[in-house]
Write a protein that holds these residues in place. Structure first.
Motif, PDB file in Angstrom:
ATOM      1  N   SER A 159       0.824  -1.201   0.000  1.00  0.00           N
ATOM      2  CA  SER A 159       0.000   0.000   0.000  1.00  0.00           C
ATOM      3  C   SER A 159       0.863   1.257   0.000  1.00  0.00           C
ATOM      4  O   SER A 159       0.611   2.198  -0.757  1.00  0.00           O
ATOM      5  N   SER A 194       2.812   1.694  -3.249  1.00  0.00           N
ATOM      6  CA  SER A 194       1.888   2.222  -4.246  1.00  0.00           C
ATOM      7  C   SER A 194       1.658   3.713  -4.039  1.00  0.00           C
ATOM      8  O   SER A 194       1.674   4.492  -4.996  1.00  0.00           O
ATOM      9  N   CYS A 240       4.895   5.692  -5.052  1.00  0.00           N
ATOM     10  CA  CYS A 240       5.190   5.551  -6.490  1.00  0.00           C
ATOM     11  C   CYS A 240       4.113   6.198  -7.358  1.00  0.00           C
ATOM     12  O   CYS A 240       4.433   6.799  -8.383  1.00  0.00           O
ATOM     13  N   GLU A 241       2.864   6.093  -6.947  1.00  0.00           N
ATOM     14  CA  GLU A 241       1.791   6.785  -7.681  1.00  0.00           C
ATOM     15  C   GLU A 241       2.001   8.296  -7.621  1.00  0.00           C
ATOM     16  O   GLU A 241       1.815   8.994  -8.615  1.00  0.00           O
ATOM     17  N   GLY A 280      -0.096  -5.794  -8.746  1.00  0.00           N
ATOM     18  CA  GLY A 280      -0.168  -4.340  -8.616  1.00  0.00           C
ATOM     19  C   GLY A 280       1.141  -3.608  -8.861  1.00  0.00           C
ATOM     20  O   GLY A 280       1.197  -2.690  -9.690  1.00  0.00           O
ATOM     21  N   PRO A 281       2.217  -3.983  -8.169  1.00  0.00           N
ATOM     22  CA  PRO A 281       3.491  -3.292  -8.397  1.00  0.00           C
ATOM     23  C   PRO A 281       4.031  -3.497  -9.811  1.00  0.00           C
ATOM     24  O   PRO A 281       4.670  -2.611 -10.375  1.00  0.00           O
ATOM     25  N   LEU A 310       2.061  -1.195 -11.985  1.00  0.00           N
ATOM     26  CA  LEU A 310       2.501   0.172 -11.716  1.00  0.00           C
ATOM     27  C   LEU A 310       3.810   0.478 -12.435  1.00  0.00           C
ATOM     28  O   LEU A 310       3.983   1.561 -12.986  1.00  0.00           O
ATOM     29  N   GLN A 314      -8.004   0.967 -13.724  1.00  0.00           N
ATOM     30  CA  GLN A 314      -6.939   1.864 -14.163  1.00  0.00           C
ATOM     31  C   GLN A 314      -7.431   2.781 -15.285  1.00  0.00           C
ATOM     32  O   GLN A 314      -8.432   2.478 -15.937  1.00  0.00           O
TER      33      GLN A 314
END
Length: 140
Positions: A54, A57, A60-61, A91-92, A95, A128
């Motif tokens: 979490s 994310s 990085c987001e 997820g990663p 991303l 997304q």
């Protein structure tokens, strides 16, 4: 994997919320500053906590939104090197593909989107921005 104390988790969450509110107001300096403050509060080793994904994310987001692609990719690379990512955690990986896409590195974006797509059987694109799925569909 260790459980992060609730008071620390709440403090980090509050900083990320504040950072994203600043981003919405186009206060980029505050957004970056608060995100980095939140990330720094996560104790070392940063990739050993129950909330690691979490918070990875989150930072990085934020870096992606701010155009700090190199910084975001460095954190994701550290996460992958740490080795506790489960085989089903796409997820990663997604991303990383999104960051490469935003950076204009379309070949690398395709590679990482492909990995995430294989793991998730297409679910990685569901929540997304549509541009990623459009790119991936046209690229194949």
């Amino acid at each position: 994997m260790k459980t992060l104390p609730v008071h620390l988790r709440d403090e980090i969450d509050a900083l990320y919320i504040f950072a994203y509110e600043a981003l919405e107001k186009k206060d980029f300096n505050t957004a970056k500053e608060q995100s980095e403050k939140a990330w720094e509060l996560l104790p070392e080793p940063k990739f050993y906590w129950d909330v690691t994904l979490s918070f990875v994310s989150g930072i990085c987001e934020m870096y992606k939104e701010l155009g700090l692609h190199k910084e975001a990719l460095a954190i994701l690379d550290e996460l992958f090197e740490f080795g506790n990512l489960k085989p089903y955690q796409d997820g990663p990986i997604f991303l990383k593909g999104a960051i490469y896409f935003e950076q204009g590195e379309l070949e690398l974006a395709k590679v990482w989107f492909d990995k995430a797509n294989m793991i998730s059987k297409g679910r990685c694109f569901v929540s997304q921005p549509k541009k990623y799925k459009t790119f991936y569909s046209e690229y194949n």
